[in-house]
Design an enzyme around this catalytic site. Structure first.
Site, PDB file in Angstrom:
ATOM      1  N   ARG A 150       3.711 -39.734  28.374  1.00 30.00           N
ATOM      2  CA  ARG A 150       3.318 -39.987  26.793  1.00 30.00           C
ATOM      3  C   ARG A 150       2.855 -41.439  26.590  1.00 30.00           C
ATOM      4  NH1 ARG A 150       7.094 -37.261  22.522  1.00 30.00           N
ATOM      5  NH2 ARG A 150       5.411 -38.388  21.478  1.00 30.00           N
ATOM      6  N   CYS A 191      13.655 -36.789  16.953  1.00 26.67           N
ATOM      7  CA  CYS A 191      13.445 -36.777  18.547  1.00 26.67           C
ATOM      8  C   CYS A 191      14.751 -37.329  19.348  1.00 26.67           C
ATOM      9  CB  CYS A 191      12.186 -37.585  18.653  1.00 26.67           C
ATOM     10  SG  CYS A 191      12.775 -39.189  18.796  1.00 26.67           S
ATOM     11  N   ASP A 226      11.780 -50.831  22.645  1.00 27.49           N
ATOM     12  CA  ASP A 226      10.972 -50.142  23.641  1.00 27.49           C
ATOM     13  C   ASP A 226      11.295 -50.882  25.018  1.00 27.49           C
ATOM     14  OD1 ASP A 226       8.157 -49.407  21.456  1.00 27.49           O
ATOM     15  OD2 ASP A 226      10.260 -48.639  21.497  1.00 27.49           O
ATOM     16  N   ILE A 277      17.945 -50.515  16.588  1.00 25.16           N
ATOM     17  CA  ILE A 277      17.086 -49.820  15.761  1.00 25.16           C
ATOM     18  C   ILE A 277      17.423 -48.252  15.974  1.00 25.16           C
ATOM     19  CG2 ILE A 277      14.642 -49.520  15.675  1.00 25.16           C
ATOM     20  CD1 ILE A 277      15.326 -52.322  15.215  1.00 25.16           C
ATOM     21  N   LYS A 283      -0.758 -48.308  23.464  1.00 22.13           N
ATOM     22  CA  LYS A 283      -0.370 -47.039  22.795  1.00 22.13           C
ATOM     23  C   LYS A 283      -0.173 -47.123  21.214  1.00 22.13           C
ATOM     24  CE  LYS A 283       3.806 -44.856  23.185  1.00 22.13           C
ATOM     25  NZ  LYS A 283       4.255 -44.381  21.917  1.00 22.13           N
ATOM     26  N   ASN A 284       0.958 -48.064  21.081  1.00 21.93           N
ATOM     27  CA  ASN A 284       1.392 -47.906  19.566  1.00 21.93           C
ATOM     28  C   ASN A 284       0.437 -48.602  18.655  1.00 21.93           C
ATOM     29  OD1 ASN A 284       3.392 -46.397  20.384  1.00 21.93           O
ATOM     30  ND2 ASN A 284       4.805 -48.060  20.401  1.00 21.93           N
ATOM     31  N   ARG A 292       5.509 -37.273  16.742  1.00 19.90           N
ATOM     32  CA  ARG A 292       5.697 -37.661  15.574  1.00 19.90           C
ATOM     33  C   ARG A 292       4.657 -38.419  14.933  1.00 19.90           C
ATOM     34  NH1 ARG A 292       9.903 -38.740  13.767  1.00 19.90           N
ATOM     35  NH2 ARG A 292       9.379 -40.630  12.784  1.00 19.90           N
ATOM     36  N   ARG A 350      15.153 -40.402  13.002  1.00 20.94           N
ATOM     37  CA  ARG A 350      13.597 -40.777  12.600  1.00 20.94           C
ATOM     38  C   ARG A 350      13.017 -40.323  11.457  1.00 20.94           C
ATOM     39  NH1 ARG A 350      10.276 -41.746  17.915  1.00 20.94           N
ATOM     40  NH2 ARG A 350       9.237 -43.076  16.823  1.00 20.94           N
ATOM     41  N   PRO A 351      13.586 -40.185  10.249  1.00 25.62           N
ATOM     42  CA  PRO A 351      13.102 -39.841   8.973  1.00 25.62           C
ATOM     43  C   PRO A 351      11.915 -40.506   8.860  1.00 25.62           C
ATOM     44  CG  PRO A 351      14.967 -41.125   8.524  1.00 25.62           C
ATOM     45  CD  PRO A 351      14.905 -41.067   9.845  1.00 25.62           C
ATOM     46  N   ILE A 352      10.945 -40.196   7.556  1.00 29.88           N
ATOM     47  CA  ILE A 352       9.819 -40.772   7.053  1.00 29.88           C
ATOM     48  C   ILE A 352       9.939 -41.167   5.620  1.00 29.88           C
ATOM     49  CG2 ILE A 352       8.422 -39.945   8.784  1.00 29.88           C
ATOM     50  CD1 ILE A 352       7.117 -38.001   6.643  1.00 29.88           C
ATOM     51  N   ASP A 353      11.187 -41.153   5.106  1.00 26.21           N
ATOM     52  CA  ASP A 353      11.395 -41.479   3.491  1.00 26.21           C
ATOM     53  C   ASP A 353      10.727 -42.543   3.131  1.00 26.21           C
ATOM     54  OD1 ASP A 353      13.626 -42.525   5.582  1.00 26.21           O
ATOM     55  OD2 ASP A 353      14.034 -43.602   3.655  1.00 26.21           O
ATOM     56  N   GLN A 354      10.649 -43.656   3.863  1.00 30.00           N
ATOM     57  CA  GLN A 354       9.874 -44.841   3.734  1.00 30.00           C
ATOM     58  C   GLN A 354       8.477 -44.788   3.206  1.00 30.00           C
ATOM     59  OE1 GLN A 354      11.903 -47.849   2.566  1.00 30.00           O
ATOM     60  NE2 GLN A 354      13.392 -46.155   2.691  1.00 30.00           N
TER      61      GLN A 354
HETATM   62  C1  EPZ Z   1       7.503 -47.402  16.149  1.00 34.42           C
HETATM   63  O1  EPZ Z   1       8.079 -45.935  15.825  1.00 34.42           O
HETATM   64  C2  EPZ Z   1       7.170 -46.900  17.442  1.00 34.42           C
HETATM   65  N1  EPZ Z   1       6.065 -45.743  17.615  1.00 34.42           N
HETATM   66  C3  EPZ Z   1       8.212 -46.849  18.436  1.00 34.42           C
HETATM   67  O2  EPZ Z   1       7.742 -46.799  19.926  1.00 34.42           O
HETATM   68  C4  EPZ Z   1       9.193 -47.994  18.450  1.00 34.42           C
HETATM   69  O3  EPZ Z   1      10.455 -47.739  19.203  1.00 34.42           O
HETATM   70  C5  EPZ Z   1       9.411 -47.930  16.927  1.00 34.42           C
HETATM   71  O4  EPZ Z   1       8.322 -48.377  16.053  1.00 34.42           O
HETATM   72  C6  EPZ Z   1      10.369 -49.243  16.735  1.00 34.42           C
HETATM   73  O5  EPZ Z   1       9.630 -50.465  16.972  1.00 34.42           O
HETATM   74  C7  EPZ Z   1       4.784 -45.981  17.260  1.00 34.42           C
HETATM   75  O6  EPZ Z   1       4.360 -46.982  17.132  1.00 34.42           O
HETATM   76  C8  EPZ Z   1       3.911 -44.878  17.503  1.00 34.42           C
HETATM   77  P1  EPZ Z   1      10.319 -47.459  12.796  1.00 34.42           P
HETATM   78  P2  EPZ Z   1       8.290 -45.749  14.228  1.00 34.42           P
HETATM   79  O7  EPZ Z   1       9.737 -46.608  11.551  1.00 34.42           O
HETATM   80  O8  EPZ Z   1       7.573 -46.296  13.392  1.00 34.42           O
HETATM   81  C9  EPZ Z   1      14.280 -45.624  10.544  1.00 34.42           C
HETATM   82  C10 EPZ Z   1       7.758 -45.763  21.913  1.00 34.42           C
HETATM   83  O9  EPZ Z   1       8.632 -45.835  23.003  1.00 34.42           O
HETATM   84  N2  EPZ Z   1      13.303 -45.453   9.433  1.00 34.42           N
HETATM   85  O10 EPZ Z   1      10.089 -48.596  12.988  1.00 34.42           O
HETATM   86  O11 EPZ Z   1       8.788 -44.225  14.078  1.00 34.42           O
HETATM   87  C11 EPZ Z   1      13.957 -44.897  11.980  1.00 34.42           C
HETATM   88  O12 EPZ Z   1      14.619 -43.845  12.141  1.00 34.42           O
HETATM   89  C12 EPZ Z   1       8.027 -45.546  20.606  1.00 34.42           C
HETATM   90  O13 EPZ Z   1       6.520 -46.266  22.187  1.00 34.42           O
HETATM   91  C13 EPZ Z   1      14.061 -44.422   8.253  1.00 34.42           C
HETATM   92  O14 EPZ Z   1      15.005 -44.487   8.492  1.00 34.42           O
HETATM   93  O15 EPZ Z   1       9.836 -46.596  14.075  1.00 34.42           O
HETATM   94  C14 EPZ Z   1      14.384 -46.072  12.899  1.00 34.42           C
HETATM   95  O16 EPZ Z   1      15.923 -45.911  12.928  1.00 34.42           O
HETATM   96  C15 EPZ Z   1       9.404 -45.037  20.341  1.00 34.42           C
HETATM   97  N3  EPZ Z   1      13.106 -44.157   7.582  1.00 34.42           N
HETATM   98  C16 EPZ Z   1      14.200 -47.297  12.304  1.00 34.42           C
HETATM   99  O17 EPZ Z   1      14.116 -47.160  10.877  1.00 34.42           O
HETATM  100  C17 EPZ Z   1      11.733 -44.164   7.642  1.00 34.42           C
HETATM  101  O18 EPZ Z   1      10.896 -43.806   6.718  1.00 34.42           O
HETATM  102  C18 EPZ Z   1      12.884 -47.879  13.008  1.00 34.42           C
HETATM  103  O19 EPZ Z   1      11.834 -47.048  12.818  1.00 34.42           O
HETATM  104  C19 EPZ Z   1      11.080 -44.884   8.697  1.00 34.42           C
HETATM  105  C20 EPZ Z   1      11.777 -45.418   9.684  1.00 34.42           C
END
Ligand code: EPZ
Length: 422
Positions: free
Chosen positions: A400, A120, A308, A330, A22-23, A96, A125-129
């Site tokens: 999902r 969620c 996960d 995480i 999926k990912n 998202r 889960r912000p997207i600032d980065q």
């Molecule tokens: C991906 O989510 C996966 N989803 C998630 O899988 C997985 O849990 C996660 O990576 C961690 O491995 C997909 O790939 C579609 P992150 P993602 O950005 O990219 C913080 C599942 O169950 N962060 O690596 O959204 C964030 O809040 C799902 O299949 C910021 O602060 O995760 C988190 O605490 C759930 N700012 C940490 O970083 C940002 O701009 C890691 O998030 C981005 C992230």
């Protein structure tokens, strides 16, 4: 809404297989926006999140089609020369990962309008980065009425260092950089196998990426990319979930078409807990003893133990001999399965980001509620072990990320069925 009813029915035995990841599928489908023409993606799991991503692409003017019958894991996507570069709120709010269209749209069309994903269940889960990366490549980024709007004449390659490791942030930046002018250096990049797979697909389209899978990725921008025909890697988290199903029931299961090398941290942990795990070709076999013993685990970015798989492993540890400590580093709120596991007799105490799990000899079936994708998998696993009947409500969460998980488990001997719930 559907529910899943499980009755503990002893050890699982037999062979099953992993569906496509999926990912990996979600960013790869979004990457089609970078290359007009007809793409063929194989081994695409038929999941709610994948259907949502295809709807997002179709809303923009693409035409996606899943083949039928024996080729039902194949998706064709026709991408026109021009698309309507907007991902609407009603779709983004359900998934998202729709933010993954930001990078490709900004790179290929010079603009994007994507609804800000809400938080969620598992965290803000912000997207600032993601936005920092796009700005570093010269995009103008505005937030208007809950939408992220980007504009860029042509993105310019630049060095970008993420403040924290982000999987989809790395993927968005990769998809933006491949059409930027000049070189982009991504530092503190995510190393997940799904990031490596996306880079593989982009290079097949004609991109020039090196270092994917490490924490420094180099991208030399090109002027255009071409459509691809690609088979997606297996889902390592589904594989891990099926292996835990074998372990929690004391069974013997072979998961074929798996990706052993991507699951190393999980395989190690299951061995530490006393399971016999062997790699057989592209498959992974787990033979469980009568009862696993307690192990400590701390979730970390790849190649650490994947967040996960945390909820699924906790279900197993709830039945282990001894006490385990589970640390979730995480996400800030990824212990929602604990309250539901407690309803089944698990003995778990949570203190902030740490859970202390005292194993019990037998869980007991109960009506429980799924709260998020991996928590629902954890409850199904606990139900396989528990004496009596477990009913997991709100399994749309499960749908999902798992392609009819109950069918795969039933084929291994589980007493499990999907029922209509009120
Ligand atoms: C991906 O989510 C996966 N989803 C998630 O899988 C997985 O849990 C996660 O990576 C961690 O491995 C997909 O790939 C579609 P992150 P993602 O950005 O990219 C913080 C599942 O169950 N962060 O690596 O959204 C964030 O809040 C799902 O299949 C910021 O602060 O995760 C988190 O605490 C759930 N700012 C940490 O970083 C940002 O701009 C890691 O998030 C981005 C992230």
């Amino acid at each position: 809404m559907d529910a899943i009813v499980i009755e503990g029915n002893g050890p699982l035995h037999g062979e099953t297989y992993a569906s496509g990841a999926k990912n990996a599928a979600l960013p790869i489908l979004a990457s089609a926006l970078l290359a007009p023409g007809e793409h063929t993606f194989r081994n695409v799991p038929d999941l709610a999140d994948v259907r949502t991503m295809l709807k997002v692409l179709d809303t923009m003017g693409c035409e996606s089609q899943r083949l039928k019958g024996k080729k039902q894991d194949t998706v064709l996507i026709k991408v026109p020369q021009r698309v309507h570069p907007e991902a609407p709120y009603e779709l983004v709010k359900t998934m998202r990962a729709s933010v993954l269209v930001l990078g490709p749209l900004t790179a290929r069309y010079g603009r994007a309008r994507v609804s800000m994903p809400g938080g969620c269940a598992i965290g803000a889960r912000p997207i600032d980065q993601h936005l920092k990366g796009l700005e570093a490549l010269g995009a103008e980024v505005d937030l208007q009425e809950g939408y992220v709007e980007t504009r860029a004449k042509r993105l310019k390659g630049a060095p970008v260092t993420f403040d924290l490791i982000t999987v989809t942030g790395t993927e968005n930046l990769l998809m933006a950089a491949v059409l930027a002018k000049g070189r982009t250096l991504i530092e503190n990049a995510a190393r997940e196998p799904e990031v490596e797979e996306l880079a593989r697909v982009l290079n097949k389209m004609g991109a020039r990426i090196s270092g994917a899978g490490s924490d420094v990725i180099t991208v030399d921008g090109v002027d255009e990319l071409k459509p691809v025909d690609h088979a997606i890697i297996p889902d390592r988290i589904e594989t891990g979930t099926l292996l835990v199903a074998a372990a929690i029931t004391g069974g013997d299961v072979l998961v074929k078409r798996a990706a052993p090398e991507a699951l190393e941290p999980v395989i190690q942990k299951l061995r530490e807990a006393g399971c016999k795990v062997t790699v057989e070709g592209d498959g992974i076999r787990l033979v469980a003893g009568s009862r696993v013993h307690a192990v400590d685990v701390k979730t970390q970015e790849h190649p650490g133990f994947p967040t996960d798989m945390q909820a699924q492993l906790m279900a197993l540890l709830a039945t282990a001999h001894g006490t385990s400590v589970v640390a979730e580093t995480i996400f800030e709120n990824r212990f929602m399965h604990v309250a539901e596991l407690r309803r089944m007799g698990a003995d778990i105490a949570v203190d902030g980001h740490t859970a202390v799990v005292r194993g019990v000899a037998r869980l007991s079936g109960a009506p429980v509620m799924a709260t998020d994708l991996r928590a629902s998998a954890s409850l199904v696993l606990a139900g396989l072990h528990a004496a009596g009947k477990t009913k997991v409500a709100r399994v749309y969460h499960l749908d999902r990320g798992y392609e009819r998980l109950e069918k795969k488990l039933r084929a291994l001997g589980a007493k499990i069925r999907r029922v209509k719930d009120r």
